[in-house]
Scaffold this active site. Structure first.
Site, mmCIF file in Angstrom:
data_model
loop_
_atom_site.group_PDB
_atom_site.id
_atom_site.type_symbol
_atom_site.label_atom_id
_atom_site.label_comp_id
_atom_site.label_asym_id
_atom_site.label_seq_id
_atom_site.Cartn_x
_atom_site.Cartn_y
_atom_site.Cartn_z
ATOM 1 N N HIS A 48 0.956 0.832 -13.346
ATOM 2 C CA HIS A 48 1.681 -0.599 -13.629
ATOM 3 C C HIS A 48 3.153 -0.237 -13.438
ATOM 4 O O HIS A 48 3.513 0.757 -14.375
ATOM 5 C CB HIS A 48 1.154 -0.904 -14.883
ATOM 6 C CG HIS A 48 1.713 -2.289 -15.523
ATOM 7 N ND1 HIS A 48 1.174 -3.545 -14.896
ATOM 8 C CD2 HIS A 48 2.668 -2.537 -16.212
ATOM 9 C CE1 HIS A 48 1.813 -4.572 -15.395
ATOM 10 N NE2 HIS A 48 2.630 -3.851 -16.326
ATOM 11 N N ILE A 51 -7.832 -9.576 -11.031
ATOM 12 C CA ILE A 51 -8.242 -9.037 -12.394
ATOM 13 C C ILE A 51 -9.944 -8.744 -12.255
ATOM 14 O O ILE A 51 -10.696 -9.935 -12.169
ATOM 15 C CB ILE A 51 -8.003 -9.867 -13.569
ATOM 16 C CG1 ILE A 51 -6.345 -9.912 -13.599
ATOM 17 C CG2 ILE A 51 -8.567 -9.276 -14.859
ATOM 18 C CD1 ILE A 51 -5.839 -11.105 -14.641
ATOM 19 N N LEU A 52 -10.272 -7.653 -12.352
ATOM 20 C CA LEU A 52 -11.707 -7.222 -12.378
ATOM 21 C C LEU A 52 -12.453 -8.023 -13.358
ATOM 22 O O LEU A 52 -11.933 -7.891 -14.953
ATOM 23 C CB LEU A 52 -11.829 -5.608 -12.021
ATOM 24 C CG LEU A 52 -11.338 -5.110 -10.770
ATOM 25 C CD1 LEU A 52 -11.287 -3.646 -10.865
ATOM 26 C CD2 LEU A 52 -12.353 -5.706 -9.491
ATOM 27 N N GLU A 69 6.388 5.992 -9.033
ATOM 28 C CA GLU A 69 5.055 5.690 -8.772
ATOM 29 C C GLU A 69 4.375 6.516 -7.926
ATOM 30 O O GLU A 69 3.118 6.973 -8.385
ATOM 31 C CB GLU A 69 4.710 4.310 -8.549
ATOM 32 C CG GLU A 69 5.145 3.098 -9.502
ATOM 33 C CD GLU A 69 4.804 1.833 -9.288
ATOM 34 O OE1 GLU A 69 3.662 1.553 -8.522
ATOM 35 O OE2 GLU A 69 5.537 0.740 -9.431
ATOM 36 N N GLY A 116 0.895 -1.273 -0.051
ATOM 37 C CA GLY A 116 -0.029 0.080 0.153
ATOM 38 C C GLY A 116 0.712 1.228 -0.044
ATOM 39 O O GLY A 116 0.374 2.151 0.523
ATOM 40 N N SER A 117 1.951 1.247 -0.512
ATOM 41 C CA SER A 117 2.639 2.321 -0.539
ATOM 42 C C SER A 117 2.063 3.711 -1.641
ATOM 43 O O SER A 117 2.368 4.595 -1.392
ATOM 44 C CB SER A 117 4.368 2.355 -0.725
ATOM 45 O OG SER A 117 4.315 1.878 -2.178
ATOM 46 N N MET A 173 -4.008 -7.070 -7.026
ATOM 47 C CA MET A 173 -3.353 -8.042 -7.822
ATOM 48 C C MET A 173 -4.519 -9.034 -8.308
ATOM 49 O O MET A 173 -4.235 -10.110 -8.772
ATOM 50 C CB MET A 173 -2.540 -8.887 -7.043
ATOM 51 C CG MET A 173 -1.072 -8.101 -6.673
ATOM 52 S SD MET A 173 -0.644 -6.860 -7.956
ATOM 53 C CE MET A 173 0.643 -7.951 -8.599
#
Ligand code: GAR
Length: 193
Positions: A114, A97-98, A179, A20-21, A95
Site C-alpha cells: 500500500h 476488495i476481496l 515499493e 504491474g511494476s 484494486m
C-alpha cells in the site's frame, strides 16, 4: 507464520489490476536463488492490465476474471489456486476488495502493498492526502490482508521524505521505487519467521 517453506519454494500468485511494476520486481526477485517464492500465476480483474505482458515474458500462466460477478469470480479463482497448489497471494496494485470468505480461505497467506505509511491513509489517493496534510514523510507498507481494508498486521514499512515541491505524481514515483525493494524484503522477512 503459516507459510512453511521446507526446502521448496512457496508457490505464489500475484494479483494485479494495472501497470504491474511491483509484479515485475517480484518476478525478478523470484528468480534469485535466495528467493523463497516461485510465481506460478498472475491473476487480474482487468484484461487491459499492462502487467499481464510479464506473464508472456516470464512464461507464467495468466488468468483474468470478471469481477462484475465477484462471488463467482472468487470461486473460480479459489479453484485455480487450489489446482496450482498456491500457498501465498501477493496483491500488487490489485484494486478490488476481496470478500471475507475469500480471505478466510487464505488466512495469513495474503499480502498487500500500500502506498502510504499505514495506518495513515487507507484506501485511495494516498499521495494527495499526504501532500494536502503537509506531512513531512509518506512511504509504503507491506501488510497481511485481513477482512478490513488496509488494516492487517504490518510486516514492514519504508519512509519517503516529501519535498515542498512534490506533486502527487512525483511522490507516487518516489514511493513506487521504494515499493519495488520493499515487497521482496517483506517476503524474506515472513518466510524466515
Ligand atoms: C502501487 O503504488 C501500489 O502500492 C498501489 O497501486 C500501485 C500499483 O502499481 N496499490 C494500491 O493503491 C492498493 N490499494 P503497479 O501496478 O505498477 O505495481
Amino acid at each position: 507464520m503459516v507459510l512453511s517453506t521446507g526446502s521448496k519454494k512457496i508457490k505464489t500468485a500475484v494479483f494485479i489490476s494495472g501497470t504491474g511494476s511491483n509484479l515485475k520486481s517480484l518476478l525478478k526477485f523470484s528468480k534469485l536463488k535466495k528467493s523463497p517464492i516461485s510465481i506460478e500465476m498472475i491473476v487480474s480483474n482487468n484484461p487491459k492490465s499492462k502487467g499481464l505482458n510479464f506473464g508472456k515474458i516470464y512464461k507464467i500462466r495468466k488468468k483474468i476474471f470478471n469481477f462484475k460477478k465477484q462471488a463467482s469470480a472468487e470461486k473460480e479463482i479459489l479453484l485455480k489456486l487450489e489446482k496450482n497448489k498456491i500457498n501465498l497471494i501477493c496483491l500488487a496494485g490489485f484494486m478490488k476488495i476481496l470478500s471475507k470468505n475469500f480471505i478466510l480461505n487464505f488466512k495469513g497467506q495474503i499480502l498487500n502493498i500500500h502506498p502510504s505509511l499505514l495506518p495513515k491513509y487507507k484506501g485511495l489517493n494516498t499521495h494527495e492526502k499526504a501532500i494536502r496534510n503537509k506531512d513531512e514523510y509518506s512511504g509504503c507498507t507491506v501488510h497481511f490482508v485481513n477482512s478490513k481494508v488496509d488494516s492487517g498486521k504490518i510486516i514492514i514499512q519504508k519512509k519517503v521524505k516529501i519535498k515542498k515541491d512534490d506533486t502527487p505524481k512525483s511522490l507516487a514515483k518516489k514511493i513506487l521505487y521504494q515499493e519495488h525493494k520493499l515487497y521482496p524484503k517483506a517476503i524474506l522477512k515472513i518466510s524466515s519467521l
